[in-house]
Every structure is written in structure tokens, then in C-alpha cells.
Design a protein around this motif. Sequence first.
Motif, PDB file in Angstrom:
ATOM      1  N   LYS A   8       0.818  -1.212   0.000  1.00  0.00           N
ATOM      2  CA  LYS A   8       0.000   0.000   0.000  1.00  0.00           C
ATOM      3  C   LYS A   8       0.857   1.269   0.000  1.00  0.00           C
ATOM      4  O   LYS A   8       0.614   2.161  -0.823  1.00  0.00           O
ATOM      5  CB  LYS A   8      -0.950  -0.015   1.198  1.00  0.00           C
ATOM      6  CG  LYS A   8      -1.907   1.145   1.211  1.00  0.00           C
ATOM      7  CD  LYS A   8      -2.892   1.056   2.356  1.00  0.00           C
ATOM      8  CE  LYS A   8      -3.794   2.260   2.379  1.00  0.00           C
ATOM      9  NZ  LYS A   8      -4.710   2.236   3.516  1.00  0.00           N
ATOM     10  N   PRO A   9       1.887   1.394   0.871  1.00  0.00           N
ATOM     11  CA  PRO A   9       2.745   2.581   0.771  1.00  0.00           C
ATOM     12  C   PRO A   9       3.504   2.661  -0.554  1.00  0.00           C
ATOM     13  O   PRO A   9       3.706   3.750  -1.086  1.00  0.00           O
ATOM     14  CB  PRO A   9       3.719   2.446   1.932  1.00  0.00           C
ATOM     15  CG  PRO A   9       3.104   1.500   2.872  1.00  0.00           C
ATOM     16  CD  PRO A   9       2.219   0.624   2.058  1.00  0.00           C
ATOM     17  N   LEU A  10       3.881   1.513  -1.104  1.00  0.00           N
ATOM     18  CA  LEU A  10       4.583   1.515  -2.390  1.00  0.00           C
ATOM     19  C   LEU A  10       3.680   2.070  -3.483  1.00  0.00           C
ATOM     20  O   LEU A  10       4.098   2.922  -4.271  1.00  0.00           O
ATOM     21  CB  LEU A  10       5.033   0.096  -2.736  1.00  0.00           C
ATOM     22  CG  LEU A  10       5.749  -0.067  -4.075  1.00  0.00           C
ATOM     23  CD1 LEU A  10       7.096   0.626  -4.041  1.00  0.00           C
ATOM     24  CD2 LEU A  10       5.908  -1.528  -4.412  1.00  0.00           C
ATOM     25  N   ALA A  11       2.449   1.616  -3.531  1.00  0.00           N
ATOM     26  CA  ALA A  11       1.517   2.098  -4.550  1.00  0.00           C
ATOM     27  C   ALA A  11       1.178   3.572  -4.345  1.00  0.00           C
ATOM     28  O   ALA A  11       1.097   4.339  -5.308  1.00  0.00           O
ATOM     29  CB  ALA A  11       0.240   1.260  -4.524  1.00  0.00           C
ATOM     30  N   LEU A  12       1.006   3.981  -3.088  1.00  0.00           N
ATOM     31  CA  LEU A  12       0.633   5.366  -2.818  1.00  0.00           C
ATOM     32  C   LEU A  12       1.765   6.329  -3.111  1.00  0.00           C
ATOM     33  O   LEU A  12       1.590   7.294  -3.855  1.00  0.00           O
ATOM     34  CB  LEU A  12       0.182   5.504  -1.356  1.00  0.00           C
ATOM     35  CG  LEU A  12      -0.167   6.925  -0.902  1.00  0.00           C
ATOM     36  CD1 LEU A  12      -1.415   7.418  -1.618  1.00  0.00           C
ATOM     37  CD2 LEU A  12      -0.357   6.958   0.593  1.00  0.00           C
ATOM     38  N   TYR A  13       2.943   6.086  -2.525  1.00  0.00           N
ATOM     39  CA  TYR A  13       4.031   7.050  -2.633  1.00  0.00           C
ATOM     40  C   TYR A  13       4.768   6.965  -3.960  1.00  0.00           C
ATOM     41  O   TYR A  13       5.080   7.986  -4.567  1.00  0.00           O
ATOM     42  CB  TYR A  13       5.022   6.869  -1.473  1.00  0.00           C
ATOM     43  CG  TYR A  13       4.426   7.257  -0.144  1.00  0.00           C
ATOM     44  CD1 TYR A  13       4.169   8.584   0.148  1.00  0.00           C
ATOM     45  CD2 TYR A  13       4.104   6.297   0.803  1.00  0.00           C
ATOM     46  CE1 TYR A  13       3.602   8.948   1.356  1.00  0.00           C
ATOM     47  CE2 TYR A  13       3.544   6.648   2.014  1.00  0.00           C
ATOM     48  CZ  TYR A  13       3.299   7.984   2.284  1.00  0.00           C
ATOM     49  OH  TYR A  13       2.743   8.347   3.474  1.00  0.00           O
ATOM     50  N   THR A  14       5.061   5.759  -4.433  1.00  0.00           N
ATOM     51  CA  THR A  14       5.813   5.611  -5.673  1.00  0.00           C
ATOM     52  C   THR A  14       4.904   5.750  -6.884  1.00  0.00           C
ATOM     53  O   THR A  14       5.264   6.407  -7.857  1.00  0.00           O
ATOM     54  CB  THR A  14       6.522   4.246  -5.716  1.00  0.00           C
ATOM     55  OG1 THR A  14       7.345   4.136  -4.562  1.00  0.00           O
ATOM     56  CG2 THR A  14       7.369   4.102  -6.949  1.00  0.00           C
ATOM     57  N   GLY A  15       3.745   5.135  -6.801  1.00  0.00           N
ATOM     58  CA  GLY A  15       2.862   5.131  -7.961  1.00  0.00           C
ATOM     59  C   GLY A  15       2.053   6.393  -8.133  1.00  0.00           C
ATOM     60  O   GLY A  15       2.019   6.972  -9.216  1.00  0.00           O
ATOM     61  N   LEU A  16       1.410   6.864  -7.080  1.00  0.00           N
ATOM     62  CA  LEU A  16       0.475   7.974  -7.216  1.00  0.00           C
ATOM     63  C   LEU A  16       1.111   9.334  -6.936  1.00  0.00           C
ATOM     64  O   LEU A  16       1.125  10.219  -7.796  1.00  0.00           O
ATOM     65  CB  LEU A  16      -0.723   7.750  -6.286  1.00  0.00           C
ATOM     66  CG  LEU A  16      -1.817   8.811  -6.347  1.00  0.00           C
ATOM     67  CD1 LEU A  16      -2.492   8.796  -7.712  1.00  0.00           C
ATOM     68  CD2 LEU A  16      -2.819   8.594  -5.252  1.00  0.00           C
ATOM     69  N   LEU A  17       1.638   9.519  -5.730  1.00  0.00           N
ATOM     70  CA  LEU A  17       2.120  10.847  -5.341  1.00  0.00           C
ATOM     71  C   LEU A  17       3.355  11.291  -6.117  1.00  0.00           C
ATOM     72  O   LEU A  17       3.457  12.456  -6.512  1.00  0.00           O
ATOM     73  CB  LEU A  17       2.395  10.877  -3.837  1.00  0.00           C
ATOM     74  CG  LEU A  17       1.165  10.693  -2.944  1.00  0.00           C
ATOM     75  CD1 LEU A  17       1.560  10.686  -1.487  1.00  0.00           C
ATOM     76  CD2 LEU A  17       0.143  11.777  -3.211  1.00  0.00           C
ATOM     77  N   ALA A  18       4.277  10.382  -6.360  1.00  0.00           N
ATOM     78  CA  ALA A  18       5.473  10.752  -7.129  1.00  0.00           C
ATOM     79  C   ALA A  18       5.111  11.063  -8.584  1.00  0.00           C
ATOM     80  O   ALA A  18       5.636  12.010  -9.166  1.00  0.00           O
ATOM     81  CB  ALA A  18       6.505   9.638  -7.065  1.00  0.00           C
ATOM     82  N   THR A  19       4.190  10.295  -9.145  1.00  0.00           N
ATOM     83  CA  THR A  19       3.750  10.555 -10.517  1.00  0.00           C
ATOM     84  C   THR A  19       3.063  11.907 -10.620  1.00  0.00           C
ATOM     85  O   THR A  19       3.325  12.674 -11.552  1.00  0.00           O
ATOM     86  CB  THR A  19       2.784   9.454 -10.983  1.00  0.00           C
ATOM     87  OG1 THR A  19       3.406   8.193 -10.794  1.00  0.00           O
ATOM     88  CG2 THR A  19       2.404   9.624 -12.429  1.00  0.00           C
ATOM     89  N   LEU A  20       2.208  12.212  -9.657  1.00  0.00           N
ATOM     90  CA  LEU A  20       1.536  13.514  -9.659  1.00  0.00           C
ATOM     91  C   LEU A  20       2.525  14.664  -9.503  1.00  0.00           C
ATOM     92  O   LEU A  20       2.385  15.709 -10.146  1.00  0.00           O
ATOM     93  CB  LEU A  20       0.484  13.562  -8.551  1.00  0.00           C
ATOM     94  CG  LEU A  20      -0.754  12.710  -8.769  1.00  0.00           C
ATOM     95  CD1 LEU A  20      -1.659  12.753  -7.539  1.00  0.00           C
ATOM     96  CD2 LEU A  20      -1.508  13.174  -9.997  1.00  0.00           C
ATOM     97  N   THR A  21       3.525  14.487  -8.653  1.00  0.00           N
ATOM     98  CA  THR A  21       4.508  15.544  -8.437  1.00  0.00           C
ATOM     99  C   THR A  21       5.304  15.827  -9.703  1.00  0.00           C
ATOM    100  O   THR A  21       5.416  16.979 -10.141  1.00  0.00           O
ATOM    101  CB  THR A  21       5.476  15.157  -7.298  1.00  0.00           C
ATOM    102  OG1 THR A  21       4.723  14.921  -6.111  1.00  0.00           O
ATOM    103  CG2 THR A  21       6.498  16.235  -7.057  1.00  0.00           C
ATOM    104  N   VAL A  22       5.864  14.793 -10.289  1.00  0.00           N
ATOM    105  CA  VAL A  22       6.689  14.974 -11.486  1.00  0.00           C
ATOM    106  C   VAL A  22       5.830  15.449 -12.655  1.00  0.00           C
ATOM    107  O   VAL A  22       6.233  16.352 -13.401  1.00  0.00           O
ATOM    108  CB  VAL A  22       7.437  13.672 -11.833  1.00  0.00           C
ATOM    109  CG1 VAL A  22       8.169  13.800 -13.150  1.00  0.00           C
ATOM    110  CG2 VAL A  22       8.403  13.317 -10.730  1.00  0.00           C
ATOM    111  N   GLY A  23       4.655  14.897 -12.806  1.00  0.00           N
ATOM    112  CA  GLY A  23       3.761  15.323 -13.882  1.00  0.00           C
ATOM    113  C   GLY A  23       3.338  16.772 -13.747  1.00  0.00           C
ATOM    114  O   GLY A  23       3.314  17.512 -14.730  1.00  0.00           O
ATOM    115  N   ALA A  24       3.019  17.188 -12.533  1.00  0.00           N
ATOM    116  CA  ALA A  24       2.614  18.580 -12.318  1.00  0.00           C
ATOM    117  C   ALA A  24       3.766  19.541 -12.589  1.00  0.00           C
ATOM    118  O   ALA A  24       3.572  20.596 -13.203  1.00  0.00           O
ATOM    119  CB  ALA A  24       2.104  18.763 -10.890  1.00  0.00           C
TER     120      ALA A  24
END
Length: 109
Positions: A8-24
Motif C-alpha cells: 500500500k505505501p509503495l503504490a501510494l508514494y511511488t505510484g500515485l504521489l510521485a507521478t503527480l509531483t513529477v507530472g505537475a
Amino acid sequence: MNLRALSKPLALYTGLLATLTVGAVYLLTDSGIPVLFIGLGGMTLVVLSVGSSGPVDGGSFENAGGLDAQGGWTQTSIDVPVSIPLLFYGSGVMLWSFVVLVTVYDLLG
């Protein structure tokens, strides 16, 4: 180590939040330089998470209250939960920054 609890932390931090940060950052600046700096920031987070200290032993503490039989502090564990989000978020930011930079370079080159 329970790998299921880390999913769950892997999917949240690596998959979702990091993708949103770099994409934004890329969509707001439309440049690779800020993405490169974000990737370096992710590397800094990984280094900070890996370099966090573990339990502290009693050292020369003379009072036996709060120490276990080996001289270490009681109620400490090897798991440092604060370092897990830093490690996953930092590695995700590095990964997605690399992906964005390679993709943009391939499209422009």
C-alpha cells in the motif's frame, strides 16, 4: 518483513504521489530542467531515508530504568516507519523524473 504491508505505501508514494509531483512540475514548467532538479530532490530523499539512524543503545547511562538486558532502550524497534515513505516517494520521484526526461528527449531528439 511483511511485503504485503509494504504494497500500500509503495503504490501510494511511488505510484500515485510521485507521478503527480513529477507530472505537475513538467506540465507547469514544460521544461526538463525543473524535472531534473525534482529527480535530484528524490535522490536526496532516498539518501535521507537510508541514512536514518536506528535504535540507540544506553551508552554510559547509569540508571537502569528504561534499559533492557543488553543495555539498549526498551520500546525501540529496528523498523523506522518515517523512512518508508521517504524511501518510496524519493525512489518514485527519481524513477518518474527519469521516465519523463527520457520520453521528452526521445520526442525532441
